[in-house]
Design an enzyme around this catalytic site. Structure first.
Site, mmCIF file in Angstrom:
data_model
loop_
_atom_site.group_PDB
_atom_site.id
_atom_site.type_symbol
_atom_site.label_atom_id
_atom_site.label_comp_id
_atom_site.label_asym_id
_atom_site.label_seq_id
_atom_site.Cartn_x
_atom_site.Cartn_y
_atom_site.Cartn_z
ATOM 1 N N ASP A 290 -13.151 -59.026 -25.483
ATOM 2 C CA ASP A 290 -14.539 -59.449 -25.641
ATOM 3 C C ASP A 290 -15.495 -58.331 -26.051
ATOM 4 O OD1 ASP A 290 -14.916 -58.042 -23.218
ATOM 5 O OD2 ASP A 290 -14.768 -59.866 -22.029
ATOM 6 N N ARG B 168 -24.852 -51.836 -25.464
ATOM 7 C CA ARG B 168 -23.980 -52.597 -26.356
ATOM 8 C C ARG B 168 -24.767 -53.749 -26.971
ATOM 9 N NH1 ARG B 168 -19.204 -54.002 -22.168
ATOM 10 N NH2 ARG B 168 -21.056 -54.854 -21.160
ATOM 11 N N ASP C 146 -15.871 -64.024 -21.130
ATOM 12 C CA ASP C 146 -15.266 -62.909 -20.411
ATOM 13 C C ASP C 146 -13.760 -63.034 -20.556
ATOM 14 O OD1 ASP C 146 -14.987 -60.710 -18.627
ATOM 15 O OD2 ASP C 146 -14.857 -62.061 -16.906
ATOM 16 N N THR C 147 -13.115 -61.930 -20.897
ATOM 17 C CA THR C 147 -11.658 -61.899 -20.979
ATOM 18 C C THR C 147 -11.125 -60.915 -19.940
ATOM 19 O OG1 THR C 147 -11.643 -60.155 -22.673
ATOM 20 C CG2 THR C 147 -11.663 -62.442 -23.454
ATOM 21 N N GLU D 88 -9.443 -57.715 -18.226
ATOM 22 C CA GLU D 88 -9.604 -56.304 -18.576
ATOM 23 C C GLU D 88 -8.263 -55.594 -18.783
ATOM 24 O OE1 GLU D 88 -12.594 -54.932 -19.134
ATOM 25 O OE2 GLU D 88 -13.555 -56.823 -18.623
ATOM 26 N N ARG E 11 -20.690 -56.480 -27.391
ATOM 27 C CA ARG E 11 -20.123 -57.324 -26.324
ATOM 28 C C ARG E 11 -20.383 -58.773 -26.699
ATOM 29 N NH1 ARG E 11 -18.400 -60.272 -22.941
ATOM 30 N NH2 ARG E 11 -18.026 -59.887 -20.745
#
Length: 190
Positions: free
Chosen positions: A59, A124, A78-79, A81, A73
């Site tokens: 992501d 970001r 959300d993926t 980590e 971002r």
């Protein structure tokens, strides 16, 4: 008598009106055939072409935007980590990163900002990401490699289709949804 009825029945297709009717039916059929294959036109207003520098994870990417390299971002997803502080590499982190990279290298990369903040507290960029007009975020959610998360209004333009895609992936039990109690409202459990 029967012979006269048959002649009258077929005579309506003779002459100009019969020919016109046949042509009209053919044209209508062709119109319907080709209009069914047409995909809806994508509104590219607000899409900004950027250049991919590298894929960081599922992501987050690094792009060249306004002439300089910046981390970006993905909004609303959300993926897992690759290097979580407490959990290390989370399940499906490599798959999400690899798929994100494949998608990004398959066409023209563009981003779209929402109406809220354009950067997070880490500097970001916050944006929606597209390849040839197709949402990378939505694709990752559809494939069970991302969850819908980090919902901060007013940056919610595409929330509904992402939620719909998430529900389908969850019901299908694919990717992150294949591990019981892995996905939480706070992230991912090992």
């Amino acid at each position: 008598m029967k012979n006269n009825r048959q002649k009258r029945g077929t005579s309506r297709w003779k002459g100009k009106s019969g020919f016109t009717t046949i042509i009209a039916l053919i044209v209508a059929g062709l119109f319907m055939y080709f209009s069914l294959d047409d995909e809806p036109e994508i509104d590219r207003t607000g899409f900004i072409p950027v250049e991919l520098v590298r894929t960081i994870d599922g992501d987050t990417i690094k792009v060249i935007y306004n002439g300089k390299e910046q981390n970006l971002r993905y909004l609303l997803i959300d993926t897992p980590e690759l290097n979580h502080k407490q959990q290390g590499k989370q399940p499906f982190a490599e798959e999400a990163t690899k798929r994100n990279d494949e998608l990004l290298k398959s066409g023209k990369l563009e981003i779209e900002f929402d109406i809220g903040e354009r950067e997070d507290k880490y500097g970001r960029l916050l944006a929606y990401v597209y390849i040839d007009g197709e949402s990378v975020q939505q694709k990752l959610v559809e494939e069970g490699l991302a969850r819908v998360a980090y919902i901060y209004p007013p940056n919610t333009k595409h929330l509904d289709p992402y939620k719909e895609a998430e529900k389908k992936a969850q019901l299908a039990g694919i990717g992150i949804w294949s591990i019981e109690d892995y996905v939480t409202n706070r992230g991912f459990n090992n």
